[in-house]
Design an enzyme around this catalytic site. Structure first.
Site, PDB file in Angstrom:
ATOM      1  N   HIS A   1      13.575  -9.562   6.166  1.00  0.00           N
ATOM      2  CA  HIS A   1      13.965 -10.775   6.575  1.00  0.00           C
ATOM      3  C   HIS A   1      14.849 -10.978   7.842  1.00  0.00           C
ATOM      4  CE1 HIS A   1      12.128 -13.036   3.005  1.00  0.00           C
ATOM      5  NE2 HIS A   1      12.529 -11.792   2.317  1.00  0.00           N
TER       6      HIS A   1
ATOM      7  N   GLY B   1      12.743 -17.568  -1.242  1.00  0.00           N
ATOM      8  CA  GLY B   1      13.954 -18.184  -1.820  1.00  0.00           C
ATOM      9  C   GLY B   1      13.460 -17.737  -3.602  1.00  0.00           C
TER      10      GLY B   1
ATOM     11  N   HIS C   1       6.202 -14.187  -1.635  1.00  0.00           N
ATOM     12  CA  HIS C   1       7.150 -13.502  -2.591  1.00  0.00           C
ATOM     13  C   HIS C   1       6.685 -14.111  -4.226  1.00  0.00           C
ATOM     14  CE1 HIS C   1      10.010 -13.072   0.726  1.00  0.00           C
ATOM     15  NE2 HIS C   1      10.802 -12.473   0.007  1.00  0.00           N
TER      16      HIS C   1
ATOM     17  N   GLU D   1       9.423 -11.697  -8.478  1.00  0.00           N
ATOM     18  CA  GLU D   1      10.829 -10.947  -8.301  1.00  0.00           C
ATOM     19  C   GLU D   1      11.701 -11.314  -9.327  1.00  0.00           C
ATOM     20  OE1 GLU D   1      12.502 -12.383  -4.698  1.00  0.00           O
ATOM     21  OE2 GLU D   1      14.238 -10.709  -4.586  1.00  0.00           O
TER      22      GLU D   1
HETATM   23 ZN   LIG Z   1      12.166 -10.845   0.474  1.00  0.00          ZN
END
Ligand SMILES: [Zn+2]
Length: 353
Positions: A29, A183, A210, A213
């Protein structure tokens, strides 16, 4: 910076091999790559911020209790990026840090909504990142590409804005190759973002959300079916679903694995419990990445050392890992061939010496 990161479970010469190994990074990021030096410089420019200006104090500030705390800290650093000059400085300095680690190519995840919402002019924002990209390639030899991601916590308004910035021909930067979603995952279901991913994909962007996670394997399935993911950011919980692992392996959908990040955010309890071994055993294409390296006290070289220990890799195994990242990237074929050749040449010379 690298000295304290030397993994005691990995032979010293393997660390040296990794340090010189040409690499590609696919999950890292923009704001999350700001080193303490860059953050302290930005914090000093904006003294009303609660972010410490002292690099020593920043180490404590970057110690997280859980994922929610990490997001809070992350957003306070986002708040330091207020002008196009801040954007350019951050991007250019991040590329410098990558070049020092022999990163030849990186897909940097940028959240333009965080900046345009703060009032940074959208055209000036695009000019700042593109200017830094061209300078970094010319001066450091590191090729940068962008992934624009939706900050999930900011809701559908941010999805609309990110999609507009990524698909409007007058704004869309030349280096943009993919579209993501970051996020928190809890309470931020993937399927609601389908219309935005549809528009981004129709505009020629690759889908790299994403998923899995901090939530279970169903989130990864949602990312695959609703968001048509071509790679999965993290995908950690895929290990709990053998059918999903088989699907990822069969479709050659790579996982962007970020081991130290998963420990720092408490997504995984310890490195020894990290499921990267299960991914490899299931035949899933694994790429190794650093996510938000200074915030997690790591860098890409350290993540390769961690992977070497967890997967029991020697130099050839590490070179294969680096080549897998090149293969899983959205770089064009000649670009992939160039870095792959460089990895082979470096490895052959190392093993011959
Ligand atoms: Zn990430």
């Amino acid at each position: 910076m690298t000295e304290h990161l030397v993994d005691p479970g990995v032979p010293r010469d393997l660390h040296a091999f990794v340090a010189g190994l040409p690499k590609a990074e696919l999950h890292v990021h923009h704001v999350g790559s700001a080193s303490p030096r860059i953050v302290s410089e930005l914090a000093a420019r904006h003294p009303d911020s609660k972010v410490p200006t002292d690099p020593e104090a920043l180490v404590d500030y970057f110690t997280f209790t859980d994922f929610a705390h990490f997001i809070d800290v992350y957003l306070s650093v986002v708040d330091l990026i207020r002008t196009p000059e801040d954007v350019r400085l951050l991007t250019y300095e991040v590329a410098r840090d990558m070049a020092r680690q022999q990163v030849r190519y990186a897909e940097l995840t940028i959240t333009p909504f965080s900046s345009t919402r703060r009032g940074i002019d959208e055209g000036a924002f695009m000019d700042a990142i593109e200017d830094a990209r061209k300078a970094a390639e010319a001066e450091f030899g590191t090729v940068l590409r962008w992934c624009f991601d939706i900050p999930g916590e900011a809701g559908l308004e941010s999805a609309e804005e990110t999609t507009r910035l990524a698909t409007d021909d007058r704004l869309r930067p030349e280096g943009l190759v993919s579209f993501g979603l970051g996020g928190p995952e809890i309470g931020v279901a993937r399927p609601q973002f389908k219309p935005y991913f549809d528009r981004a994909i129709a505009a020629g962007l690759h889908s790299v959300p994403h998923a899995g996670e901090t939530t279970g394997p169903q989130t990864v399935w949602d990312a695959l079916t609703d968001l048509r993911a071509e790679r999965i950011g993290h995908g950690t919980s895929s290990a709990r679903d053998p059918e999903l692992l088989a699907h990822l392996a069969e479709r050659r959908i790579p996982l962007e694995v970020c081991p130290t990040s998963n420990i720092a955010t408490r997504a995984v309890r310890s490195l020894d419990e990290h499921p990267v071994k299960e991914f490899v055993r299931a035949g899933v294409l694994v790429t190794i990445n650093s996510d938000d390296p200074p915030m997690f006290g790591t860098d890409l070289n350290n993540e390769y050392a961690v992977a070497a220990r967890l997967l029991g890799l020697d130099e050839r195994g590490l070179a294969d890992l680096a080549k897998d990242a090149v293969e899983a990237s959205f770089l064009d074929a000649p670009g992939k061939a160039r870095i792959t050749d460089e990895i082979d040449t470096y490895t052959a010379a190392w093993l011959a010496s």
